[in-house]
Scaffold this active site. Structure first.
Site, PDB file in Angstrom:
ATOM      1  CG  ASP A  58      -1.811   1.195   1.319  1.00 40.64           C
ATOM      2  OD1 ASP A  58      -1.646   2.140   0.517  1.00 40.64           O
ATOM      3  OD2 ASP A  58      -2.695   1.208   2.207  1.00 40.64           O
ATOM      4  CG  ASN A  85      -1.144   2.608 -13.588  1.00 34.37           C
ATOM      5  OD1 ASN A  85      -1.819   3.256 -14.394  1.00 34.37           O
ATOM      6  ND2 ASN A  85      -1.640   1.548 -12.944  1.00 34.37           N
ATOM      7  CE1 TYR A 147      -7.455  11.021 -11.205  1.00 35.18           C
ATOM      8  CE2 TYR A 147      -7.920  12.378 -13.123  1.00 35.18           C
ATOM      9  CZ  TYR A 147      -7.452  11.200 -12.579  1.00 35.18           C
ATOM     10  OH  TYR A 147      -6.972  10.216 -13.397  1.00 35.18           O
ATOM     11  CE  LYS A 151      -3.712  11.192 -12.370  1.00 36.63           C
ATOM     12  NZ  LYS A 151      -2.688  10.142 -12.138  1.00 36.63           N
ATOM     13  CB  THR A 182      -9.479   0.542 -16.522  1.00 38.26           C
ATOM     14  OG1 THR A 182      -9.777   1.758 -15.821  1.00 38.26           O
ATOM     15  CG2 THR A 182      -8.526   0.844 -17.675  1.00 38.26           C
TER      16      THR A 182
END
Length: 256
Positions: A58, A85, A147, A151, A182
């Site tokens: 983790d 990733n 988010y 990024k 995904t």
């Protein structure tokens, strides 16, 4: 023999990176939280005749992160390719989100890649070669909550690092996919088909990985799979924030 370390390797883009890198002749170090999922990916890699090392970790646990950092810093077992990733999404209503979950989100998307890149760069620069791939998102180019902000940092840092370290043999590439088929959206509680996203905006994981690995091999600072998303990345910064923020409210975070 090239070794690639991939975080979030148990499913989705991470598993696809493992498969395609193995097909290209790389051994892999697979990092993730789900041992069963990692073992499945490792079996697929070994079936191609390549080595697969499993690290159950983790990355938000300092002790577990230290194990991965140590693996990257091990000059006796060099990692030639690092794929950052691992990630998860958050609802856009920042004011209603649990702030500690927001902090974990920020750490996983920015602090963890920073630490892993720092560890990898030490040995890569000493050898004079290496490649780092950071999975970002088209969300980096528009205002889209924490988010998109996280990024955006990853893209900006990758661009700087590529310019800085490429002359010394190490390239850094940020891949910015759009919406990818995904389990990323499913894990946010959104069943497939309910993302309110038109079909033409979806990409498949195999294409995203193939295009981004080509960009990585060419030493590009930013790789954006598909022409439609490259056009969006060019156009979005030119539009008013009010409009792009409205567009960003559709669906769930793109990429990882």
């Amino acid at each position: 023999m090239v070794t690639a370390l991939i975080t979030g390797a148990g499913s989705g883009l991470g598993a696809e990176y493992a498969r395609q890198l193995a097909a290209a002749g790389a051994d892999t170090v697979l990092v993730g939280r789900d041992r069963a999922a990692l073992d499945d990916v490792a079996a697929a890699v070994r079936a191609r005749g390549q080595g697969a090392e499993v690290l159950v970790a983790d990355l938000l646990d300092p002790d577990a992160l230290a194990v991965v950092v140590a693996r990257l810093a091990d000059a006796g077992r060099p990692v030639e390719v690092l794929v950052n990733n691992a990630g998860f999404g958050m609802p856009l209503a920042f004011e209603r989100n649990d702030v500690e979950t927001e902090v974990r989100h920020l750490r996983l998307h920015d602090e963890v890649p920073l630490r892993l890149m720092h560890a990898a760069l030490g040995t890569m620069l000493a050898r004079g070669h290496g490649r780092i791939l950071n999975v970002a998102s088209i969300a980096a180019f528009l205002p889209r909550g924490t988010y998109g902000a996280a990024k955006g940092w990853l893209v900006s840092f990758s661009r700087w690092a590529n310019v800085t370290y490429r002359p010394r043999g190490v390239t850094v590439t940020a891949v910015c996919p759009g919406f990818v088929h995904t389990r990323f959206h499913e894990r946010m509680g959104l069943p497939p088909g309910q993302e309110a996203i038109p079909g033409w905006m979806w990409l498949d994981a195999a294409t995203v990985v193939r295009v981004s690995l080509r960009g990585l091999a060419r030493g590009r600072a930013v790789s954006i799979p598909s022409l439609r998303y490259r056009l969006m990345a060019w156009l979005l910064p030119l539009l008013p924030d009010r409009l792009t923020a409205r567009l960003g409210r559709r669906g769930r975070p793109a990429g990882r």
